[in-house]
Design a protein around this motif. Sequence first.
Motif, short mmCIF file in Angstrom:
data_model
loop_
_atom_site.label_atom_id
_atom_site.label_comp_id
_atom_site.label_asym_id
_atom_site.label_seq_id
_atom_site.Cartn_x
_atom_site.Cartn_y
_atom_site.Cartn_z
N GLU A 1 77.20 3.50 11.71
CA GLU A 1 78.56 4.05 11.75
C GLU A 1 79.01 4.30 13.18
O GLU A 1 80.15 4.00 13.56
CB GLU A 1 78.62 5.34 10.94
CG GLU A 1 78.75 5.16 9.44
CD GLU A 1 80.06 4.49 9.06
OE1 GLU A 1 81.04 4.56 9.84
OE2 GLU A 1 80.10 3.87 7.99
N ARG B 1 79.81 1.00 14.92
CA ARG B 1 81.09 0.45 14.46
C ARG B 1 82.27 1.16 15.12
O ARG B 1 83.27 0.54 15.49
CB ARG B 1 81.18 0.56 12.94
CG ARG B 1 80.30 -0.46 12.19
CD ARG B 1 80.37 -0.25 10.70
NE ARG B 1 79.55 -1.23 10.01
CZ ARG B 1 79.23 -1.16 8.72
NH1 ARG B 1 79.68 -0.14 7.99
NH2 ARG B 1 78.48 -2.10 8.16
N GLU B 2 82.15 2.47 15.25
CA GLU B 2 83.21 3.25 15.89
C GLU B 2 83.36 2.85 17.35
O GLU B 2 84.47 2.67 17.85
CB GLU B 2 82.88 4.75 15.78
CG GLU B 2 83.95 5.65 16.38
CD GLU B 2 83.54 7.11 16.30
OE1 GLU B 2 84.04 7.89 17.13
OE2 GLU B 2 82.73 7.46 15.41
N ALA C 1 82.41 -0.04 18.68
CA ALA C 1 82.90 -1.42 18.73
C ALA C 1 84.42 -1.46 18.59
O ALA C 1 85.11 -2.23 19.28
CB ALA C 1 82.22 -2.25 17.65
N SER C 2 84.94 -0.62 17.71
CA SER C 2 86.39 -0.57 17.51
C SER C 2 87.09 0.03 18.73
O SER C 2 88.12 -0.47 19.18
CB SER C 2 86.70 0.25 16.26
OG SER C 2 88.08 0.43 16.10
N ARG C 3 86.50 1.09 19.29
CA ARG C 3 87.12 1.79 20.42
C ARG C 3 87.15 0.91 21.68
O ARG C 3 88.12 0.89 22.42
CB ARG C 3 86.39 3.09 20.71
CG ARG C 3 87.07 3.94 21.79
CD ARG C 3 86.17 5.09 22.22
NE ARG C 3 85.62 5.84 21.10
CZ ARG C 3 84.64 6.72 21.22
NH1 ARG C 3 84.08 6.93 22.41
NH2 ARG C 3 84.18 7.36 20.17
N TYR C 4 86.04 0.17 21.93
CA TYR C 4 85.94 -0.62 23.16
C TYR C 4 86.23 -2.10 22.93
O TYR C 4 86.06 -2.91 23.85
CB TYR C 4 84.52 -0.47 23.75
CG TYR C 4 84.28 0.88 24.37
CD1 TYR C 4 84.58 1.12 25.71
CD2 TYR C 4 83.76 1.93 23.62
CE1 TYR C 4 84.35 2.36 26.28
CE2 TYR C 4 83.52 3.18 24.17
CZ TYR C 4 83.82 3.39 25.51
OH TYR C 4 83.59 4.62 26.08
N ASP C 5 86.65 -2.45 21.70
CA ASP C 5 86.99 -3.83 21.37
C ASP C 5 85.80 -4.76 21.66
O ASP C 5 85.93 -5.78 22.36
CB ASP C 5 88.22 -4.29 22.16
CG ASP C 5 88.78 -5.61 21.61
OD1 ASP C 5 88.52 -5.90 20.42
OD2 ASP C 5 89.43 -6.33 22.37
N CYS C 6 84.64 -4.37 21.14
CA CYS C 6 83.41 -5.17 21.31
C CYS C 6 82.96 -5.71 19.96
O CYS C 6 83.33 -5.19 18.91
CB CYS C 6 82.28 -4.32 21.89
SG CYS C 6 82.60 -3.67 23.53
N ARG C 7 82.16 -6.75 20.03
CA ARG C 7 81.51 -7.24 18.82
C ARG C 7 80.23 -6.45 18.56
O ARG C 7 79.66 -5.86 19.48
CB ARG C 7 81.17 -8.73 18.95
CG ARG C 7 82.40 -9.64 18.86
CD ARG C 7 81.96 -11.08 18.73
NE ARG C 7 81.34 -11.57 19.95
CZ ARG C 7 80.54 -12.64 20.00
NH1 ARG C 7 80.26 -13.30 18.88
NH2 ARG C 7 80.02 -13.04 21.14
#
Length: 520
Positions: free
Chosen positions: A8, A11-12, A14-20
Amino acid sequence: MSTPPDTERLRELASRYDCRMVEAIPDAWLDRELLREMPVDFLRSGPMLPVRADGQVLVCTPDPTVEIRFPELGVLLGGEFEPLLASEAIVRAAIDRVFAKTGTLPHAPPANAEAVETQPSVRIDRREEREDLLRQAGGAPVAARVSRLLLDGLREAASDIHIEPRGGRMQIRFRLDGILYPREDVPPELADAVVSRIKIMARLDIAERRLPQDGNARVRVGDREVDIRVSTLPVADGERVVMRLLGRESTFLTLGELGIPERMLTPFRDLIKRPYGVIWVTGPTGSGKTTTLYAALSELDTRRRNILTIEDPVEYQLPDIGQVGVQSRIGLTFAAGLRSLLRQDPDVILVGETRDEETAEIVVRASMTGHLVFSTLHANDAVSASLRIIDMGVEPYLVAEATRGTLAQRLVRKLCAHCATPAIVEDLPEPLAMLRGKETMTANGCEHCREGYLGRIGLYELLLVTETVRDAMRHGKSVEQVRRLAVESGFQDMWADAADKISAGVTSIDEVRMVLGALE
């Protein structure tokens, strides 16, 4: 099923930093060329691991700010890179894989590096933290040479490493699938220092070169621990050293994976479910007896039964089982340890080896007082095993009443599936007479195998102690008389299993003759 907190969090991020984000790092991504200038400690400090996926350089890490925290990483990679989020455990495991399994060794010293003198006054470090081979491989010349030797042995799945002085040179041989194969010699100028380094690791006396010594060492390869049994022996040209490699977290085989034929597997499983009695497993050193016993214990219910072992040494750690290692120097022998185990309210006991009358007597009597006992024994075959206990001095009626069955075994190499070719062999020993004139497979050798073989499998025979056999043992009948009665009850010897595996193309006639030749 709920999502793990670590997933979790990633995923958070990855979303915040625009990463895979990935949940696994495939071996195909691991590129040792990317790591040529990177010490393993530097990568672990992130943790971070550069990989190559679809032609693009990525850095696997649980930290999306890795570019800011480690600006030197871009310099080492020769340009910009994209972070790829993965859990810390996955990244660390991949770091260990790429360094340990591909043979990549950071900052390896030059081959002509001078030996570092090892003085007898060196203090032995007894701290619990284990040496990491991946780190040592980039250190001083002698430590690096030993670490590379161990890493190579582990990567090739060697069971033993032999270090042998031969007329001014130090020969290295790995035992792979039961056969010794030469490897690169140790340079003469490093030979004595390498032996001393191994002695220090095993807490042996480096000043004593006239007497044999035995010791143990424990090292790490990343997060994996490996036990090493070390034996030294003075010879004319110097000191021989043999190191046995025992992975503490090895993947255990189940009974169904050992190669025991179905006609034996079902009755053997019935034996290990008995509430009491002795089950002997017999065969020469290195025939897989311990592996078979561990596989048997793994099928028992450890939640409801108290299972204890006494071994010399404890080769692999088993979950939920109490294991005791023999220490003869302080009086903890098999017999003494077994007496202590019996005071621990056990249901099942494993005795690593029954080698003397005292141990045999305790094993037999323990089995008759409500305990299920497993033990190994050195005997040629299943029929002679129980009679070997009688020869030790235990009363025949006790052995007959206690014994439930005996499994005898040998290991043979398996034919390579890529290069085995059909052949018809007429010159066969009598036990394999049924194969004369029939097509079987023979070894050739290719890039996928070692001399036409890869891996090993067991040959087995199982003696069930029926009332007829028990009566013969009780009255002191000979091995041949007991064997004849066993055959009448359906007993099939190891040659029958060998013939089945030859017919199935699993192994070859030459391999079986080499392993079972003494039993012809």
